[in-house]
Design an enzyme around this catalytic site. Structure first.
Site, PDB file in Angstrom:
ATOM      1  N   LYS A 266      -9.315 -51.360  12.077  1.00 29.17           N
ATOM      2  CA  LYS A 266     -10.344 -51.841  11.145  1.00 29.17           C
ATOM      3  C   LYS A 266     -10.194 -51.180   9.766  1.00 29.17           C
ATOM      4  O   LYS A 266     -10.270 -51.845   8.723  1.00 29.17           O
ATOM      5  CB  LYS A 266     -11.722 -51.550  11.745  1.00 29.17           C
TER       6      LYS A 266
ATOM      7  N   LYS B 267     -17.866 -47.573   1.640  1.00 27.50           N
ATOM      8  CA  LYS B 267     -17.911 -46.721   2.844  1.00 27.50           C
ATOM      9  C   LYS B 267     -16.571 -46.793   3.603  1.00 27.50           C
ATOM     10  O   LYS B 267     -16.006 -45.760   3.974  1.00 27.50           O
ATOM     11  CB  LYS B 267     -19.049 -47.204   3.763  1.00 27.50           C
TER      12      LYS B 267
ATOM     13  N   LEU C 243     -24.444 -50.225  14.086  1.00 23.97           N
ATOM     14  CA  LEU C 243     -25.208 -49.383  13.159  1.00 23.97           C
ATOM     15  C   LEU C 243     -24.432 -49.191  11.858  1.00 23.97           C
ATOM     16  O   LEU C 243     -23.231 -49.420  11.806  1.00 23.97           O
ATOM     17  CB  LEU C 243     -25.473 -48.036  13.836  1.00 23.97           C
ATOM     18  N   PRO C 244     -25.130 -48.737  10.799  1.00 26.53           N
ATOM     19  CA  PRO C 244     -24.458 -48.688   9.492  1.00 26.53           C
ATOM     20  C   PRO C 244     -23.255 -47.738   9.432  1.00 26.53           C
ATOM     21  O   PRO C 244     -22.177 -48.132   8.985  1.00 26.53           O
ATOM     22  CB  PRO C 244     -25.562 -48.221   8.537  1.00 26.53           C
TER      23      PRO C 244
ATOM     24  N   THR D 223     -18.523 -49.810  12.043  1.00 23.66           N
ATOM     25  CA  THR D 223     -17.278 -49.303  11.451  1.00 23.66           C
ATOM     26  C   THR D 223     -17.486 -47.836  11.102  1.00 23.66           C
ATOM     27  O   THR D 223     -18.285 -47.519  10.211  1.00 23.66           O
ATOM     28  CB  THR D 223     -16.914 -50.086  10.174  1.00 23.66           C
TER      29      THR D 223
HETATM   30  P1  NAD Z   1     -27.227 -53.352   8.493  1.00 21.43           P
HETATM   31  O1  NAD Z   1     -27.562 -52.208   7.612  1.00 21.43           O
HETATM   32  O2  NAD Z   1     -27.633 -54.739   8.107  1.00 21.43           O
HETATM   33  O3  NAD Z   1     -27.832 -53.090   9.974  1.00 21.43           O
HETATM   34  C1  NAD Z   1     -27.875 -51.849  10.596  1.00 21.43           C
HETATM   35  C2  NAD Z   1     -29.125 -51.787  11.451  1.00 21.43           C
HETATM   36  O4  NAD Z   1     -29.134 -50.538  12.140  1.00 21.43           O
HETATM   37  C3  NAD Z   1     -30.411 -51.864  10.655  1.00 21.43           C
HETATM   38  O5  NAD Z   1     -31.238 -52.892  11.169  1.00 21.43           O
HETATM   39  C4  NAD Z   1     -31.035 -50.481  10.829  1.00 21.43           C
HETATM   40  O6  NAD Z   1     -32.450 -50.492  10.853  1.00 21.43           O
HETATM   41  C5  NAD Z   1     -30.470 -50.084  12.176  1.00 21.43           C
HETATM   42  N1  NAD Z   1     -30.506 -48.645  12.405  1.00 21.43           N
HETATM   43  C6  NAD Z   1     -30.088 -47.646  11.595  1.00 21.43           C
HETATM   44  N2  NAD Z   1     -30.296 -46.451  12.157  1.00 21.43           N
HETATM   45  C7  NAD Z   1     -30.868 -46.685  13.361  1.00 21.43           C
HETATM   46  C8  NAD Z   1     -31.332 -45.849  14.409  1.00 21.43           C
HETATM   47  N3  NAD Z   1     -31.254 -44.527  14.327  1.00 21.43           N
HETATM   48  N4  NAD Z   1     -31.866 -46.436  15.502  1.00 21.43           N
HETATM   49  C9  NAD Z   1     -31.945 -47.774  15.603  1.00 21.43           C
HETATM   50  N5  NAD Z   1     -31.536 -48.628  14.628  1.00 21.43           N
HETATM   51  C10 NAD Z   1     -30.995 -48.079  13.527  1.00 21.43           C
HETATM   52  O7  NAD Z   1     -25.637 -53.273   8.706  1.00 21.43           O
HETATM   53  P2  NAD Z   1     -24.669 -54.472   9.169  1.00 21.43           P
HETATM   54  O8  NAD Z   1     -24.256 -55.296   7.989  1.00 21.43           O
HETATM   55  O9  NAD Z   1     -25.248 -55.115  10.379  1.00 21.43           O
HETATM   56  O10 NAD Z   1     -23.352 -53.628   9.574  1.00 21.43           O
HETATM   57  C11 NAD Z   1     -23.317 -52.847  10.758  1.00 21.43           C
HETATM   58  C12 NAD Z   1     -21.916 -52.261  10.897  1.00 21.43           C
HETATM   59  O11 NAD Z   1     -20.951 -53.328  10.953  1.00 21.43           O
HETATM   60  C13 NAD Z   1     -21.480 -51.382   9.710  1.00 21.43           C
HETATM   61  O12 NAD Z   1     -20.774 -50.274  10.199  1.00 21.43           O
HETATM   62  C14 NAD Z   1     -20.594 -52.299   8.876  1.00 21.43           C
HETATM   63  O13 NAD Z   1     -19.624 -51.574   8.142  1.00 21.43           O
HETATM   64  C15 NAD Z   1     -19.965 -53.157   9.959  1.00 21.43           C
HETATM   65  N6  NAD Z   1     -19.542 -54.490   9.518  1.00 21.43           N
HETATM   66  C16 NAD Z   1     -20.335 -55.234   8.690  1.00 21.43           C
HETATM   67  C17 NAD Z   1     -19.908 -56.494   8.280  1.00 21.43           C
HETATM   68  C18 NAD Z   1     -20.766 -57.332   7.360  1.00 21.43           C
HETATM   69  O14 NAD Z   1     -20.263 -58.342   6.854  1.00 21.43           O
HETATM   70  N7  NAD Z   1     -22.035 -57.000   7.139  1.00 21.43           N
HETATM   71  C19 NAD Z   1     -18.678 -57.004   8.716  1.00 21.43           C
HETATM   72  C20 NAD Z   1     -17.912 -56.240   9.613  1.00 21.43           C
HETATM   73  C21 NAD Z   1     -18.350 -54.977  10.003  1.00 21.43           C
END
Ligand code: NAD
Length: 295
Positions: free
Chosen positions: A170, A245, A64-65, A95
């Site tokens: 991380k 973030k 999740l975000p 994260t």
């Molecule tokens: P994203 O925003 O693409 O995906 C998050 C998903 O969570 C979305 O589909 C959203 O609809 C869903 N969501 C939010 N609230 C919800 C709820 N209450 N119930 C159900 N679903 C819900 O984010 P991402 O890029 O997939 O990143 C996710 C995590 O991984 C973050 O914490 C980010 O910091 C970490 N991360 C991201 C990357 C990257 O390159 N994108 C790399 C490493 C770590």
């Protein structure tokens, strides 16, 4: 294994796809209907909410975000903790801050569920290829139990220590990454301003002591690295707002630990300026645009 997978975004969707390909049964949940439809087209089953997804799970994964979303998914009205059977491991790969991990781990432990922080590095490319690195906070016996599943989404599964230490690892890595990208942007901009060819300068840095991931793999000057975000108008990659973030989490954690973090604080403000200028969804290497012509 019956797995509840919650959060099918840029990272979660390909991670879930890899678990499906490995033969697991997934019950999925997201706020986006399109994301659920895409997972169901690959063989997952739709859940009405996190509690529904977790009610018959043998393992729960969340991606999740930010911390507020993680708290809502576990502790909200139809949250995971409302239905998950005792003893089932709860793995969060988002994260988030170590303090939220500690609070969730306490709440989960009260009903007999181990909570594991397992944030990742490797980005969306690593999520698709199944080559992520998992930084895991869990006791060794629990890690042994969950490692085979994590290994189906990643190449490296590293135990960092007890609960919360995965997030510490991380945050420290991303603190350094955020700072190093600004350093490379500054050096490349100075070089260009003083008249050296950017490709020549990058070549020198990458065979000298300034070498780092931000210079070598994700160089912020367009055209230096063909497949870097800079060479496709900073699309894809790791967004400025996600870096912002993570730096905020590092700065907050440092404040709680009464540790001065001058470069982290300055880096946070620098990316905030990029975000305010409308670059929040661009790759964080776009921070070089603050220096003028280079980007
Ligand atoms: P994203 O925003 O693409 O995906 C998050 C998903 O969570 C979305 O589909 C959203 O609809 C869903 N969501 C939010 N609230 C919800 C709820 N209450 N119930 C159900 N679903 C819900 O984010 P991402 O890029 O997939 O990143 C996710 C995590 O991984 C973050 O914490 C980010 O910091 C970490 N991360 C991201 C990357 C990257 O390159 N994108 C790399 C490493 C770590």
């Amino acid at each position: 294994m019956q797995i509840a997978f919650i959060g099918l975004g840029n990272m979660g969707a390909p991670m879930a796809a890899n678990l499906l390909a490995a033969g697991h049964a997934l019950r999925v949940c997201d706020l986006s209907e399109a994301a659920i439809d895409a997972a169901c087209a690959q063989g997952a089953t739709r859940a009405a909410n996190p509690a529904d997804a977790a009610s018959d799970a043998e393992l729960v994964m969340t991606m999740l975000p930010a911390a507020a979303h993680v708290r809502a998914v576990y502790q909200g009205e139809h949250g995971v903790l409302a239905s998950v059977p005792a003893g089932i491991p709860l793995i969060d790969s988002s994260t988030i801050d170590p303090a939220t991990v500690a609070a969730l781990a306490d709440a989960a432990a009260r009903q007999g569920n181990p909570f594991v922080d397992a944030p990742v590095s490797g980005g969306t490319v690593g999520a698709q290829a199944g080559t992520l690195t998992f930084m895991v906070g869990a006791d060794p016996a629990l890690l042994e139990r969950i490692a085979p599943v994590l290994a189906q989404m990643g190449r490296n599964v590293v135990r960092c220590g007890d609960t919360g230490t995965g997030q510490v690892a991380k945050l420290c890595n991303n603190l350094l990454l955020g700072i190093s990208m600004i350093g490379v942007a500054e050096a490349m901009s100075l070089g260009e301003a003083l008249g050296i060819d950017a490709q020549v300068l990058a070549g020198i840095i990458n065979t000298s002591t300034g070498r780092c991931w931000s210079a070598e793999v994700c160089n912020p000057v367009p055209g230096i690295v063909a497949n870097a975000p800079a060479s496709r108008a900073y699309r894809g990659g790791f967004g400025v707002d996600l870096m912002l973030k993570d730096l905020g989490l590092a700065v907050d954690a440092a404040r709680a630990a009464r540790l001065a973090l001058p470069l982290g604080a300055l880096a946070e403000q620098t990316y905030r300026r990029s975000s305010r200028h409308g670059d929040g969804s661009l790759d964080f290497s776009s921070v070089i645009r603050q220096y003028g012509d280079a980007g």
